[in-house]
Scaffold this active site. Structure first.
Site, PDB file in Angstrom:
ATOM      1  CG  ASP A  44      -1.809   1.229   1.238  1.00  0.00           C
ATOM      2  OD1 ASP A  44      -2.744   1.251   0.419  1.00  0.00           O
ATOM      3  OD2 ASP A  44      -1.565   2.181   2.013  1.00  0.00           O
TER       4      ASP A  44
ATOM      5  CG  HIS B 264      -4.421   9.669   0.156  1.00  0.00           C
ATOM      6  ND1 HIS B 264      -3.061   9.592  -0.014  1.00  0.00           N
ATOM      7  CD2 HIS B 264      -4.644   9.230   1.420  1.00  0.00           C
ATOM      8  CE1 HIS B 264      -2.505   9.118   1.082  1.00  0.00           C
ATOM      9  NE2 HIS B 264      -3.444   8.901   1.969  1.00  0.00           N
TER      10      HIS B 264
ATOM     11  CE  LYS C 177      -3.758   4.737   0.267  1.00  0.00           C
ATOM     12  NZ  LYS C 177      -2.359   4.524   0.670  1.00  0.00           N
TER      13      LYS C 177
ATOM     14  CE1 TYR D 237       0.706   7.741   2.734  1.00  0.00           C
ATOM     15  CE2 TYR D 237       1.150   5.520   1.960  1.00  0.00           C
ATOM     16  CZ  TYR D 237       0.309   6.429   2.571  1.00  0.00           C
ATOM     17  OH  TYR D 237      -0.921   6.032   3.016  1.00  0.00           O
TER      18      TYR D 237
END
Ligand SMILES: NC(=O)c1ccc[n+]([C@@H]2O[C@H](COP(=O)([O-])OP(=O)(O)OC[C@H]3O[C@@H](n4cnc5c(N)ncnc54)[C@H](OP(=O)(O)O)[C@@H]3O)[C@@H](O)[C@H]2O)c1
Length: 294
Positions: free
Chosen positions: A61, A124, A91, A66
């Site tokens: 994931d 997201h 996402k 990130y």
């Protein structure tokens, strides 16, 4: 250099995939995933993702937000795990909502991951009526871009994250409905009403922060149950998600812990003890405080 995947890990990966769910896209999703949030780009991320694959995880994931997708892509390439066994998620971040921005954000993630397609792509966070004028239109335009990428074969399954019933409403009226909703779930924040709504509408639920970012692991109730079942507090949290019909996505940077976190398929928590865990909702232990409408 590719890493060696041990027979034991291959068997574990197979077990996790078999225990997974069939999505409305027709594809299968493994029963547990590996989270990559807060892994520092570079060696930390490459090593953690390689260890996760070596332990038996196949669902990775990730997210553009990130900031480590290049490193995730390097780990995938070095892993030696065949592409068809992997289930890779990304996402689209909130500042890329809208039709063209979503297409551009997706293509950037695909390039950074060095892949030809993604298994799952999620919005997201939703645009919220409390924060965004034209929130519903913005979510819909984003969703139409997701549908286009799905129909063009770039994504196998499309879904959302952190969407409540209100945000899901308009998307449910389109030609392709959301197939996954990834939301915060752990003892202390079980969101059972939203889980039921999703499951009633054929939306598979993934649970982020299954340990409440670690805080739930020191809770007394969780620790008492861990002793009773002779499991770790982490395994109690993951099994809790499993019994809610949810795919938990734990993160760990330690190979021992990521490996132990996979051992949740050979025991079950009694109904009575599940009720005890639900009672932690009143304490909101481990709740991140993140709500799209706040
Ligand atoms: N969609 C969203 O908006 C959203 C939001 C947040 C997170 N997520 C996803 O969900 C994933 C997981 O959530 P999270 O990273 O927030 O938190 P989490 O998985 O609930 O907790 C991670 C923490 O637990 C520790 N830990 C892991 N296994 C353990 C064990 N067996 N024993 C003791 N400690 C253990 C980790 O430490 P060590 O690393 O030292 O083991 C880390 O500090 C993220 O990585 C991300 O992929 C999605």
């Amino acid at each position: 250099m590719t890493i060696e995947i041990r027979a034991e890990a291959k068997a574990k990966a197979l077990e996790i995939c078999k225990a997974g769910f069939k999505l409305s896209s027709g594809h299968n999703i493994p029963a547990i995933g590996f989270g990559t949030w807060a892994l520092t780009p570079g060696t930390d991320t490459v090593e953690a993702v390689k260890c996760a694959l070596q332990s038996g995880y196949r669902l990775i994931d990730g997210a553009a937000f990130y900031g480590n997708e290049i490193s995730v892509g390097q780990a995938l390439a070095q892993s030696g795990v065949p592409r068809e066994e992997l289930f890779i998620t990304s996402k689209v971040w909130i500042d890329s909502l809208g039709y063209q921005k979503t297409i551009d954000a997706f293509m950037k993630s695909l390039r950074e991951l060095n892949l030809e397609y993604l298994d799952l792509y999620l919005i997201h966070w939703p645009a919220s009526p409390y924060k965004h004028p034209n929130w519903e239109r913005l979510n819909l335009e984003t969703w139409q871009a997701m549908i286009k990428l799905y129909q063009d074969g770039y994504i196998r399954t499309i879904g959302v994250s952190n969407f409540k019933e209100l945000h899901l409403g308009a998307l449910m009226e389109t030609q392709v409905q959301p197939m996954v909703n990834q939301i915060e779930i752990h003892p202390g924040y079980s969101q059972r009403k939203l889980i039921k709504f999703c499951q009633d509408n054929n939306i598979v639920v993934e649970g982020w922060s299954p340990f409440g970012r670690g805080t739930v692991l020191s809770n007394n109730v969780v620790n008492d149950l861990a002793k009773k079942y002779q499991r770790t507090p982490a395994q109690i949290c993951l099994r809790f998600a499993r019994q809610l019909g949810v795919i938990p996505i734990p993160k760990s940077a330690s190979m021992d812990r990521m490996s132990a976190n996979l051992d949740i398929f050979d025991f079950s928590i009694s109904n009575e003890d599940m009720l005890t865990l639900y009672s932690l909702d009143t304490t909101k232990v481990g709740f991140s405080g993140e709500d799209p409408d706040l």
